[in-house]
Motif scaffolding. Structure first.
Motif, PDB file in Angstrom:
ATOM      1  N   ASN A  45       0.849  -1.195   0.000  1.00  0.00           N
ATOM      2  CA  ASN A  45       0.000   0.000   0.000  1.00  0.00           C
ATOM      3  C   ASN A  45       0.889   1.251   0.000  1.00  0.00           C
ATOM      4  O   ASN A  45       1.869   1.319   0.731  1.00  0.00           O
ATOM      5  CB  ASN A  45      -0.899   0.005   1.239  1.00  0.00           C
ATOM      6  N   ARG A  46       0.514   2.220  -0.825  1.00  0.00           N
ATOM      7  CA  ARG A  46       1.324   3.443  -0.895  1.00  0.00           C
ATOM      8  C   ARG A  46       1.012   4.381   0.257  1.00  0.00           C
ATOM      9  O   ARG A  46       1.767   5.335   0.491  1.00  0.00           O
ATOM     10  CB  ARG A  46       1.092   4.134  -2.236  1.00  0.00           C
ATOM     11  N   CYS A  47      -0.104   4.175   0.920  1.00  0.00           N
ATOM     12  CA  CYS A  47      -0.386   4.921   2.143  1.00  0.00           C
ATOM     13  C   CYS A  47       0.046   4.036   3.308  1.00  0.00           C
ATOM     14  O   CYS A  47      -0.631   3.072   3.660  1.00  0.00           O
ATOM     15  CB  CYS A  47      -1.878   5.257   2.227  1.00  0.00           C
ATOM     16  N   TYR A  77      -1.588   7.939   9.755  1.00  0.00           N
ATOM     17  CA  TYR A  77      -2.303   9.147   9.362  1.00  0.00           C
ATOM     18  C   TYR A  77      -2.948   9.836  10.562  1.00  0.00           C
ATOM     19  O   TYR A  77      -4.127  10.166  10.557  1.00  0.00           O
ATOM     20  CB  TYR A  77      -3.329   8.831   8.264  1.00  0.00           C
ATOM     21  N   MET A 216      -6.415  -3.996   1.318  1.00  0.00           N
ATOM     22  CA  MET A 216      -4.982  -3.936   1.571  1.00  0.00           C
ATOM     23  C   MET A 216      -4.708  -2.995   2.738  1.00  0.00           C
ATOM     24  O   MET A 216      -5.140  -1.859   2.741  1.00  0.00           O
ATOM     25  CB  MET A 216      -4.287  -3.407   0.322  1.00  0.00           C
TER      26      MET A 216
ATOM     27  N   ALA B 308      -7.626   2.415   0.677  1.00  0.00           N
ATOM     28  CA  ALA B 308      -8.011   2.039  -0.686  1.00  0.00           C
ATOM     29  C   ALA B 308      -7.284   2.899  -1.714  1.00  0.00           C
ATOM     30  O   ALA B 308      -6.812   2.398  -2.737  1.00  0.00           O
ATOM     31  CB  ALA B 308      -9.523   2.154  -0.860  1.00  0.00           C
ATOM     32  N   VAL B 309      -7.167   4.193  -1.449  1.00  0.00           N
ATOM     33  CA  VAL B 309      -6.449   5.091  -2.355  1.00  0.00           C
ATOM     34  C   VAL B 309      -5.010   4.594  -2.542  1.00  0.00           C
ATOM     35  O   VAL B 309      -4.463   4.598  -3.646  1.00  0.00           O
ATOM     36  CB  VAL B 309      -6.447   6.536  -1.817  1.00  0.00           C
ATOM     37  N   GLY B 310      -4.427   4.125  -1.461  1.00  0.00           N
ATOM     38  CA  GLY B 310      -3.036   3.689  -1.486  1.00  0.00           C
ATOM     39  C   GLY B 310      -2.780   2.448  -2.319  1.00  0.00           C
ATOM     40  O   GLY B 310      -1.630   2.134  -2.624  1.00  0.00           O
ATOM     41  N   THR B 311      -3.834   1.736  -2.708  1.00  0.00           N
ATOM     42  CA  THR B 311      -3.647   0.536  -3.531  1.00  0.00           C
ATOM     43  C   THR B 311      -3.521   0.868  -5.013  1.00  0.00           C
ATOM     44  O   THR B 311      -3.259  -0.020  -5.812  1.00  0.00           O
ATOM     45  CB  THR B 311      -4.841  -0.437  -3.382  1.00  0.00           C
ATOM     46  N   ALA B 314      -2.252   5.637  -9.211  1.00  0.00           N
ATOM     47  CA  ALA B 314      -2.465   7.051  -9.545  1.00  0.00           C
ATOM     48  C   ALA B 314      -1.344   7.917  -8.974  1.00  0.00           C
ATOM     49  O   ALA B 314      -0.726   7.567  -7.964  1.00  0.00           O
ATOM     50  CB  ALA B 314      -3.806   7.521  -8.983  1.00  0.00           C
ATOM     51  N   ALA B 315      -1.107   9.058  -9.624  1.00  0.00           N
ATOM     52  CA  ALA B 315      -0.100  10.000  -9.134  1.00  0.00           C
ATOM     53  C   ALA B 315      -0.639  10.724  -7.905  1.00  0.00           C
ATOM     54  O   ALA B 315      -1.706  11.335  -7.955  1.00  0.00           O
ATOM     55  CB  ALA B 315       0.246  11.008 -10.226  1.00  0.00           C
ATOM     56  N   PHE B 316       0.050  10.608  -6.782  1.00  0.00           N
ATOM     57  CA  PHE B 316      -0.301  11.380  -5.585  1.00  0.00           C
ATOM     58  C   PHE B 316       0.793  11.201  -4.548  1.00  0.00           C
ATOM     59  O   PHE B 316       1.551  10.225  -4.602  1.00  0.00           O
ATOM     60  CB  PHE B 316      -1.650  10.961  -4.995  1.00  0.00           C
ATOM     61  N   PRO B 318       1.015  10.690  -0.498  1.00  0.00           N
ATOM     62  CA  PRO B 318       0.107  10.386   0.618  1.00  0.00           C
ATOM     63  C   PRO B 318      -0.126  11.576   1.541  1.00  0.00           C
ATOM     64  O   PRO B 318      -1.245  11.780   2.027  1.00  0.00           O
ATOM     65  CB  PRO B 318       0.824   9.242   1.345  1.00  0.00           C
ATOM     66  N   ILE B 321      -3.073  14.323   0.555  1.00  0.00           N
ATOM     67  CA  ILE B 321      -4.470  13.939   0.335  1.00  0.00           C
ATOM     68  C   ILE B 321      -5.396  14.511   1.410  1.00  0.00           C
ATOM     69  O   ILE B 321      -5.127  14.394   2.607  1.00  0.00           O
ATOM     70  CB  ILE B 321      -4.609  12.397   0.321  1.00  0.00           C
TER      71      ILE B 321
END
Lengths: 385, 385
Positions: A45-47, A77, A216, B308-311, B314-316, B318, B321
């Motif tokens: 996971n990128r977060c 977070y 995830m 979910a966003v972290g999966t 997409a360009a971002f 963490p 956000i």
């Protein structure tokens, strides 16, 4: 058993007070050496949670002297203070054990976005340090439980050396869910590169193929620490096999204890053109809510399996696919052949085996998942309230 | 209203007896011209039902004179006889209407793997043909319902010309679910290429962004037929806008009637580097069972949104956000800023709006989804039994 099965390790698990339930919530695993080599893999996971951001750095040099873990808060977070809490807990462990903070991995599990109470955590770390013992593995395994109903522990090894481990959670690693934390220890002599190879091979075929709800986590961590206390240096293949055995055992335990599950579903794909294809197809089926709800209802709805297979990029011809459920071949040649009647399939037991024969090559893979139940919805709709 | 709002179309819906419930189950839509141009889009599932395999061929020349639809059976993966049933039903419609079988699209919805009773279907087609009328749209819309609780119809248009449509199902198109069938008619004058452009643009921003449970159907079809009976030739942009309006209206109706849903959740992503990124992020959130279960429990668990966003790919960053739920910004700068308390978020109403600000670019997209509820599990575990 557990993380103290191997020589050279002490562990403890205590009640710090992070969890309102008052159950154990801080665990500590210390490697007394003589060596301190280690490897770790993390959520993709990128977060990422603060402890993952920290631990990724600590493992960079292949050395760990301790792992500190807490339930009752993901430390993710929750503002800049959260990372400082992770850092402070590693510093405290280093101070207590006479090591370096950068050799202390940190793992947390619980709700995202909530502060993690640093004084309570530090009180717990001091208490855990005071209770460290060579038979503290089970206490540590208990202290990392969240929605787990049982502590997960496993042991393997070879002639004169041992691999032991503990786990919490109900999910897969990459992508991964429900905050799976795993600590594995061994008294084998092994350098960091060998440990890394063994761990990556082991997780790839075990935790990576456990997909209970497709979600995830931000916190997943699997760490492998070697003390070298046995004095035995196993071959890389032998070490990999033992680590894989422990990971497979723990993965099975996570699978059987998945949140709200009534059925343990193994999706086996054979005849794939490649192993990646087999995993992609098995995972697509494992993530179909319609299929998972049908299994909950003991309904051998193989059409939902086929519909999930069709969403993949794997090599196959629709009219070559055979599907069996608990040994009954209900779909032959993509429905162009005569399958057995679905009502011959008995799904009333806990174990469900779905076999998807792609007939497109030699490769195979199995993904483990759960059914979608009222209990899953209940647990996950009421978790933080 | 519905598919008979535009001049040049007749429709009917009848009880053939395909459904044990005895509710209407066969619909027929006939284009009386003068023109018979058409376009269609289908499920991207690689395991396609017989009517999709048939209709993909019929639309290749941009001509359709009729669409015949049935509920009570998907006619999918039920052996070679299934495709012959589809073919026979098109032949029968052609014979009754004086057209060509290859100008008759066929749509089916229901269970996969079950035989579709050809004599009953043919009886229904004859009955529907006998009842064809210029105000038969609502009857047709009713006859294609399965788990739908209401018939879905919509109308738009321009000066002197009309676009009307009907839909059944609860899902998205590509990937797609729950067998969404849509027929749209217009009395505008338009060639097949213009219709195709308008339809693809319309579905891309409407049905393609409806993702109630992440599952993709084997049967999804959206057909657009033009009779030219108005004599008016709208510009391509004007036609696209009207078709999009009808698709958006029908998509909203599908959303509000999704199986077992208690909340209608709109996931809006802004500040994406590209529209594809925005859709990917919104869809990832829309497919998180943990997030969807939390909404069912009226729990503003934004950590599950972030996870979910972290999966995604997409360009971002963490830590850039922001996440708002029903207007309350609960996560600022990926938790590094001070968000509003989650307990200020009221999720007790039906409508839930989740805003994910990526702060990585100018693009935006919204995906519509539903919560994961006990009713969803119940409906889908008991559907075929």
């Amino acid at each position: 058993m557990s993380v103290t099965a191997a020589a050279g390790f002490r562990a403890a698990g205590v009640v710090a007070g992070l969890k309102p339930s008052g159950t154990p919530d801080v665990a500590l695993v210390v490697n007394d050496g003589p060596q301190h080599t280690a490897a770790a893999v993390f959520t993709s996971n990128r977060c990422k949670a603060n402890p993952v951001l920290w631990s990724e750095r600590t493992i960079a040099d292949g050395t760990l002297s301790a792992v500190v873990l807490n339930s009752g808060g993901a430390n993710c977070y929750n503002g800049p203070d959260g990372f400082q809490t992770t850092h402070a807990s590693a510093e405290l462990v280093a101070e207590l054990t006479g090591g370096q903070a950068f050799d202390v991995a940190v793992c947390s599990t619980g709700l995202i976005g909530q502060p993690l109470d640093r004084p309570i955590l530090e009180k717990g770390i001091r208490a855990a340090h005071a209770e460290l013992s060579a038979d503290g593995g089970p206490a540590a395994a208990t202290a990392i439980m969240t929605t787990d109903t049982v502590a997960k522990q496993a042991v393997s090894g070879g002639d004169g050396w041992v691999v032991g481990g503990m786990a919490k959670g109900a999910g897969m690693l990459a992508p991964a869910l429900a905050t799976m934390l795993v600590v594995i220890t061994t008294d084998a002599v092994a350098d960091a590169a060998t440990l890394d190879t063994a761990l990556r091979a082991a997780t790839r075929s075990t935790f990576d193929r456990l997909d209970t709800d497709g979600c995830m986590s931000t916190n997943d961590t699997v760490a492998l620490l070697a003390s070298g206390a046995s004095g035995v240096t196993p071959g890389e293949a032998e070490l990999t096999a033992a680590v894989t055995a422990v990971c497979a055992d723990l993965a099975e335990q996570l699978w059987h204890d998945a949140e709200g599950a009534h059925h343990d579903i193994a999706i086996e794909v054979t005849g794939a053109a490649s192993e990646d294809d087999a995993v992609e197809v098995a995972r697509a089926v494992a993530r179909s809510n319609l299929f998972k709800a049908a299994v909950f209802g003991n309904d051998p709805n193989w059409g939902r399996v086929l519909a999930a297979v069709g969403t993949t990029k794997a090599a196959f011809e629709p009219e070559h696919i055979d599907i069996s459920m608990n040994g009954v071949k209900v779909c032959v040649a993509g429905g162009t052949g005569v399958g057995a009647p679905s009502d011959g399939v008995d799904l009333t037991g806990r174990d469900v085996h779905v076999l998807v024969e792609l007939n497109a090559g030699p490769a195979t893979a199995t993904v483990l998942t759960s059914d979608l139940t009222h209990d899953y919805v209940h647990e996950n709709s009421a978790y933080s309230t």
